[in-house]
Design an enzyme around this catalytic site. Structure first.
Site, PDB file in Angstrom:
ATOM      1  N   LYS A   1       0.971  27.393  47.249  1.00  0.00           N
ATOM      2  CA  LYS A   1       1.501  26.646  46.106  1.00  0.00           C
ATOM      3  C   LYS A   1       0.437  25.793  45.420  1.00  0.00           C
ATOM      4  O   LYS A   1       0.562  25.448  44.255  1.00  0.00           O
ATOM      5  CB  LYS A   1       2.693  25.812  46.525  1.00  0.00           C
ATOM      6  CG  LYS A   1       3.871  26.716  46.896  1.00  0.00           C
ATOM      7  CD  LYS A   1       5.144  25.978  47.149  1.00  0.00           C
ATOM      8  CE  LYS A   1       6.304  26.938  47.342  1.00  0.00           C
ATOM      9  NZ  LYS A   1       6.278  27.629  48.650  1.00  0.00           N
TER      10      LYS A   1
HETATM   11  C1  LIG Z   1       7.068  28.734  48.869  1.00  0.00           C
HETATM   12  C2  LIG Z   1       6.690  29.625  49.979  1.00  0.00           C
HETATM   13  C3  LIG Z   1       7.174  30.950  50.068  1.00  0.00           C
HETATM   14  C4  LIG Z   1       8.158  31.533  49.067  1.00  0.00           C
HETATM   15  O1  LIG Z   1       7.572  31.769  47.812  1.00  0.00           O
HETATM   16  P1  LIG Z   1       8.497  32.054  46.508  1.00  0.00           P
HETATM   17  O2  LIG Z   1       7.554  32.031  45.371  1.00  0.00           O
HETATM   18  O3  LIG Z   1       9.505  30.951  46.483  1.00  0.00           O
HETATM   19  O4  LIG Z   1       9.140  33.396  46.713  1.00  0.00           O
HETATM   20  C5  LIG Z   1       6.732  31.739  51.118  1.00  0.00           C
HETATM   21  N1  LIG Z   1       5.859  31.258  52.038  1.00  0.00           N
HETATM   22  C6  LIG Z   1       5.368  29.994  51.990  1.00  0.00           C
HETATM   23  C7  LIG Z   1       4.420  29.552  53.039  1.00  0.00           C
HETATM   24  C8  LIG Z   1       5.771  29.133  50.970  1.00  0.00           C
HETATM   25  O5  LIG Z   1       5.290  27.876  50.932  1.00  0.00           O
END
Ligand SMILES: *Cc1c(COP(=O)(O)O)cnc(C)c1O
Length: 463
Positions: A112
């Protein structure tokens, strides 16, 4: 570039308005009016560029009437300078056709950061132009909160309030949020569950007088700019493996479908994507939809991969719009049915369109442990539990031999030490940045699950 709403009933806006609005006024999500093309020559010309250089080229068509290429390149270079690897998103080979794309080299050690480091800077630019301040309010179950804080800490025109459920985020995750030391960052430990935090944020957005008084903005993954920023690492990794002169496949651990949808965008822009694998944990709503066309969310169950423990997938609406021929009224109808009767069945033709590109797979907790063990014993790498879902999916869905499969490594294994220990009998090594977080002083406020109390807190500190 202009942007339209997936529900077809909101004004068409430019990039800056879309960035600051988050959700469209008709409740839909914003998408570009047309998909810009990166043709084969444009992709070949990116070979050898830095990650920031590729980012500037991929992002530019989406912001072209708002930002000059040079300024954008300076911004992407700045956003990714603090990543702890020169390639920003390095890859390791784990089999003849198998690759892991490490997306966890940013400040909070999960993917993220890639979008939120850029988003903080884009917000800064938009707010400086307008002479405005915003109050960013978000709920987190773990990774989003810390990445949003890292992206916005110390920025002059924003106050940031992150609500997290008391006692339900890991100690590492809480400390990553509460130790920023930034005066514009406020962490609120809410007496309740993640759903309560989310409901408080939604209620604040729905309270128009409050929303306008503090000039509220959102950084969750419905924000188009996050998807846009994530499109970059699909392009960058595929080019390293020979695109556009070779097809590649991706396996993406998915929940709110932001990361996977960015892969769809890369495909629409011209990247030769042979297959996009949507990997889920036991919360398999996306897998069930792709297999059957039925979308019927249940209650989320806790798993070893907590960042994927959701059932209502917020970016899924963007895919619905695309596979229904970009028909806003049809998309609005399906979302209304979801609200009224808890689910819907898509037209068989729409599901087939999605399945032409996307495969899917589900992995329960036993499978996650087995996959972590397998990757460790056969390849010598410790993968986090989310990445394990992707790695198992990549092997299971049957991708043509000779097509490289890039599995997205979404988080550093040290963020989930218990899951790793219960799989391979030892905890992963802790990177220095995480070790530092464990000793820095924390600052947060503990508040009841009460809208008036949270609003009073925000008004007291943001005026
Ligand atoms: C946010 C997150 C996800 C999911 O990603 P999306 O874009 O919501 O599908 C998967 N793995 C980790 C480690 C995350 O932080």
């Amino acid at each position: 570039m202009r942007y339209l709403s997936t529900r077809g009933d909101a004004p068409v806006l430019g990039f800056e308005e879309v960035l600051l609005a988050g959700l469209a006024s008709d409740g839909g999500l914003y998408l570009p009016e047309t998909w810009p093309r990166l043709d084969a020559d444009a992709l070949r010309a990116m070979r050898g560029l830095s990650y920031a250089g590729i980012a500037a080229r991929v992002v530019h068509p989406f912001v072209e009437d708002w930002m000059e290429p040079d300024e954008l390149l300076a911004m992407t270079a700045d956003a990714y300078a603090a990543f702890d690897h020169p390639a920003v998103t390095p890859m390791i080979q784990t089999g003849d056709d198998d690759w892991l794309l490490e997306l966890f080299h940013g400040p909070t050690l999960a993917f993220k950061d890639i979008a939120l480091q850029l988003l903080g800077r884009l917000f800064d630019r938009a707010l400086a132009r307008r002479g405005e301040r915003v109050t960013i309010v978000g709920a987190t179950s773990g990774d989003t909160g810390s990445a949003a804080i890292a992206g916005c800490a110390g920025r002059a025109n924003m106050e940031v309030y992150i609500l997290f459920p008391e006692g339900r985020v890991s100690e590492v995750q809480r400390r990553q949020m509460t130790t920023s030391g930034a005066a514009n960052v406020h962490c609120l430990s809410i007496e309740g569950a993640f759903d309560d935090c989310q409901a408080l944020v939604k209620a604040m957005f729905a309270d128009r007088a409050f929303r306008e008084r503090v000039n509220m903005a959102a950084v969750n993954s419905i924000n188009w700019a996050r998807v846009m920023a994530q499109t970059v690492y699909y392009v960058a990794s595929a080019i390293r493996l020979g695109a556009p002169d070779r097809e590649v496949a991706f396996s993406v651990p998915s929940a709110n479908f932001g990361a996977a949808f960015a892969g769809y965008v890369a495909h629409r822009m011209g990247l030769p994507v042979a297959r996009l694998v949507v990997a889920t944990n036991a919360n398999d709503i996306l897998h069930r939809f792709l297999a059957t066309g039925s979308y019927r969310p249940g209650a989320a169950t806790p798993t070893l991969a907590p960042s994927m423990d959701i059932q209502v997938s917020s970016n899924f609406e963007r895919l619905l719009f695309e596979i229904h021929g970009r028909d806003g009224a049809a998309t609005a109808g399906l979302m209304a049915r979801l609200g009224q009767s808890g689910g819907f069945e898509a037209e068989p033709e729409a599901r087939r369109r999605a399945a032409a590109l996307m495969a899917s797979h589900r992995l329960d907790d036993d499978g996650i442990r087995a996959e972590i063990r397998r990757m460790y014993e056969t390849r010598g790498v410790a993968v986090d539990p989310h990445t394990a879902c992707g790695a198992a999916a990549a092997r299971s869905v049957g991708i043509d031999g000779g097509v490289p499969v890039i599995t997205h490594a979404q988080a550093h294994p040290a963020k989930f030490p218990e899951a790793i220990a219960s799989s391979i009998g030892r905890e992963p090594d802790m990177p220095a940045s995480l070790a530092a977080v464990m000793t820095r002083p924390e600052r947060f406020a503990a508040l009841p699950n009460d809208l008036a109390a949270v609003q009073a807190f925000i008004l007291g500190e943001s005026t």
